[in-house]
Write an enzyme that holds these catalytic residues in place. Structure first.
Site, mmCIF file in Angstrom:
data_model
loop_
_atom_site.group_PDB
_atom_site.id
_atom_site.type_symbol
_atom_site.label_atom_id
_atom_site.label_comp_id
_atom_site.label_asym_id
_atom_site.label_seq_id
_atom_site.Cartn_x
_atom_site.Cartn_y
_atom_site.Cartn_z
ATOM 1 N N SER A 1 -8.402 -27.806 -11.280
ATOM 2 C CA SER A 1 -7.123 -28.283 -10.373
ATOM 3 C C SER A 1 -6.210 -29.000 -11.013
ATOM 4 O O SER A 1 -6.439 -29.786 -11.839
ATOM 5 C CB SER A 1 -7.876 -29.349 -9.400
ATOM 6 O OG SER A 1 -7.064 -29.782 -8.293
ATOM 7 N N GLU B 1 -14.411 -23.847 -7.308
ATOM 8 C CA GLU B 1 -13.302 -24.719 -8.011
ATOM 9 C C GLU B 1 -13.891 -24.871 -9.504
ATOM 10 O O GLU B 1 -15.010 -25.232 -9.608
ATOM 11 C CB GLU B 1 -12.917 -25.912 -7.470
ATOM 12 C CG GLU B 1 -11.868 -26.732 -8.302
ATOM 13 C CD GLU B 1 -11.945 -28.161 -7.913
ATOM 14 O OE1 GLU B 1 -11.498 -29.059 -8.787
ATOM 15 O OE2 GLU B 1 -12.459 -28.593 -6.997
ATOM 16 N N ARG C 1 -22.653 -30.171 -9.221
ATOM 17 C CA ARG C 1 -22.052 -31.521 -8.947
ATOM 18 C C ARG C 1 -22.746 -32.808 -9.487
ATOM 19 O O ARG C 1 -23.801 -33.033 -8.918
ATOM 20 C CB ARG C 1 -21.772 -31.698 -7.142
ATOM 21 C CG ARG C 1 -20.873 -32.788 -6.860
ATOM 22 C CD ARG C 1 -20.720 -32.963 -5.382
ATOM 23 N NE ARG C 1 -20.211 -31.472 -4.522
ATOM 24 C CZ ARG C 1 -18.781 -31.298 -4.625
ATOM 25 N NH1 ARG C 1 -17.998 -32.326 -5.067
ATOM 26 N NH2 ARG C 1 -18.446 -30.256 -4.042
ATOM 27 N N ARG D 1 -18.704 -39.847 -12.259
ATOM 28 C CA ARG D 1 -18.328 -39.827 -10.716
ATOM 29 C C ARG D 1 -19.636 -40.139 -9.969
ATOM 30 O O ARG D 1 -20.482 -39.553 -10.041
ATOM 31 C CB ARG D 1 -17.850 -38.619 -10.199
ATOM 32 C CG ARG D 1 -16.389 -38.387 -11.037
ATOM 33 C CD ARG D 1 -15.849 -37.151 -10.558
ATOM 34 N NE ARG D 1 -14.415 -36.864 -11.121
ATOM 35 C CZ ARG D 1 -13.770 -35.879 -11.266
ATOM 36 N NH1 ARG D 1 -14.190 -34.974 -10.155
ATOM 37 N NH2 ARG D 1 -12.694 -35.577 -11.793
ATOM 38 N N ARG E 1 -18.947 -26.586 -15.227
ATOM 39 C CA ARG E 1 -18.972 -25.200 -14.214
ATOM 40 C C ARG E 1 -18.464 -24.138 -15.171
ATOM 41 O O ARG E 1 -18.808 -22.928 -14.670
ATOM 42 C CB ARG E 1 -17.627 -25.870 -13.238
ATOM 43 C CG ARG E 1 -18.092 -26.750 -12.270
ATOM 44 C CD ARG E 1 -17.171 -26.942 -10.975
ATOM 45 N NE ARG E 1 -17.826 -28.100 -10.173
ATOM 46 C CZ ARG E 1 -17.179 -28.197 -9.127
ATOM 47 N NH1 ARG E 1 -16.641 -27.379 -8.497
ATOM 48 N NH2 ARG E 1 -17.789 -29.313 -8.373
#
Length: 433
Positions: free
Chosen positions: A359, A356, A284, A269, A398
């Protein structure tokens, strides 16, 4: 993608949904009006085209009748009319393609409709907690993962920057093994206990595949592309893209549903919209590993499957004994293609916050319509669109951060969770070399 027939019959419902998604009343109404205008123009053109085709067929029969009657003048007149109609139809078919494209382009940037029980809100502050598991560790001396990893000599951001720039990490030694162990543990859990089929999918996909899971056209700036022949291929931002598209352009048997897929893949990403956010550490990244969960169901089962999928993702954190909470996202914080989303947030003592880690979303037929993925209901009716769901089961990087911060010791070492020790060759503690 939404059904234009439904929009035509329920324009106010769409306007209301768009306002829940954050649009002003005027903007929502303008969007709806534009869609209906494009649809009406397309339908009016199709009617005109059909009328011309009917007239061409009738004139062709009249030509035969005129010739049999010996009326050559009338036959020539009709032939001229047919030739003119043929030219109109040829031009009209090109216009039809243009009108189809204009409507589809407009529909492709309209978000999915939130379910009625999704809380209405603007941003993450309006998300609603539904449960909390485990007791958060609160210690003044808790360090963040990058402090722990760098002190161990097993997490290197400077060398990663030399190789690739910012938002990359080099892991080594037992930390690299710990990340691998997390991914294998998650895969084994989902395949042996939760009924998911492991898949090793392509990491490079075509534009139409990215379109099918609504990464294109809206999120093009968040993607990485590589040149391929005269075109391009996109690096997957999540294995959801490859796994969901396994049923694209197919009519699957109802008896084979639900289909549940899982994959451990790298994800890529650009994080175009996150400038300045989480710049320290590996929270991130441009490249990261994730275990993805995808379910393909019939229309009646998707909501129950959503609860099941969320529970599967939560089980990962329960087995790792990591404190977490689950929240339902409000309309303003929910993803573009989702009808309802649960976020699972793991406790990070170094940040003294929940962040988070998974999801889980139910998308209804929104993606299936873009992929033209259907099934035949058991009653034998015509094919209808499938329902799709996706979730992280979970984000491996994560999870590594969470283990490092929740299992850190005062001497700078990291205890290895019991669930991971079989994957770590029995190592109980990670210490500096």
């Amino acid at each position: 993608m939404l059904d234009i027939r439904w929009i035509r019959e329920n324009p106010q419902a769409l306007a209301d949904a768009l306002q829940k998604r954050g649009q002003s009343a005027d903007a929502a109404q303008s969007i709806v009006d534009d869609l209906i205008e494009k649809d009406e123009a397309r339908r009016a053109h199709l009617v005109a085209l059909q009328e011309k085709q009917e007239r061409r067929n009738a004139a062709s029969k009249e030509i035969g009748n005129a010739m049999r009657a010996g009326d050559a003048a009338r036959a020539e007149e009709l032939k001229g009319e047919v030739a003119g109609i043929k030219e109109f139809i040829q031009a009209g078919e090109a216009t039809e393609r243009e009108l189809d494209k204009a409507l589809n382009d407009a529909l492709s940037v309209i978000p999915n409709l939130p379910l009625d029980d999704v809380p209405v809100g603007k941003d993450e502050a309006d998300n609603v907690e539904v449960r909390r598991v485990g007791e958060p560790r609160r210690a003044n001396a808790s360090k963040e993962h990058f402090e722990i990893g760098e002190a161990l000599g097993m997490m290197d951001f400077e060398r990663a920057a030399k190789l690739s720039g910012s938002r990359f990490t080099v892991l080594s030694g037992h930390l690299a093994r710990l990340e691998r162990a997390l991914g294998q543990f998650m895969l084994d859990l989902h395949t042996t206990e939760h009924g998911y089929t492991e898949v090793q999918p392509p990491l490079l996909v075509r534009d139409e595949v990215l379109y099918g899971t609504n990464q294109l056209p809206k999120f093009e700036e968040d993607l990485f592309f590589v040149k391929h022949g005269d075109g391009r291929l996109g690096l997957i931002p999540t294995a959801e893209v490859s796994l969901t598209n396994l049923v694209r352009e197919e009519i699957v048997s109802h008896e084979t549903l639900p289909r549940r897929y899982t994959a451990l893949t790298p994800c890529f990403r650009s994080e175009a919209g996150s400038a300045g956010r989480d710049t320290r550490g590996m929270l991130r990244q441009h490249q990261f590993y994730k275990v993805e969960l995808v379910s393909i169901t019939d229309q009646e089962s998707s909501l129950a499957e959503h609860e099941r999928m969320t529970e599967c993702a939560e089980t990962v954190l329960k087995r790792l004994e990591l404190p977490f909470r689950t929240v339902v996202l409000c309309t303003g914080d929910m993803g573009f293609g989702a009808r309802k989303t649960y976020d699972i947030e793991v406790w990070l003592p170094g940040q003294n916050a929940y962040r988070e880690i998974s999801s889980c979303s139910v998308c209804g037929d929104f993606q299936a319509r873009r992929m033209n993925a259907r099934y035949r209901p058991a009653e034998g009716k015509g094919p209808v669109f499938l329902h799709t769901l996706n979730g992280s089961g979970t984000a491996v990087g994560r999870a590594l951060i969470a283990v490092m911060e929740n299992y850190q010791n005062e001497d700078g070492s990291i205890s290895v969770p019991d669930a991971l020790r079989p994957y770590m060759g029995g190592i109980e503690k990670i210490e500096a070399a």
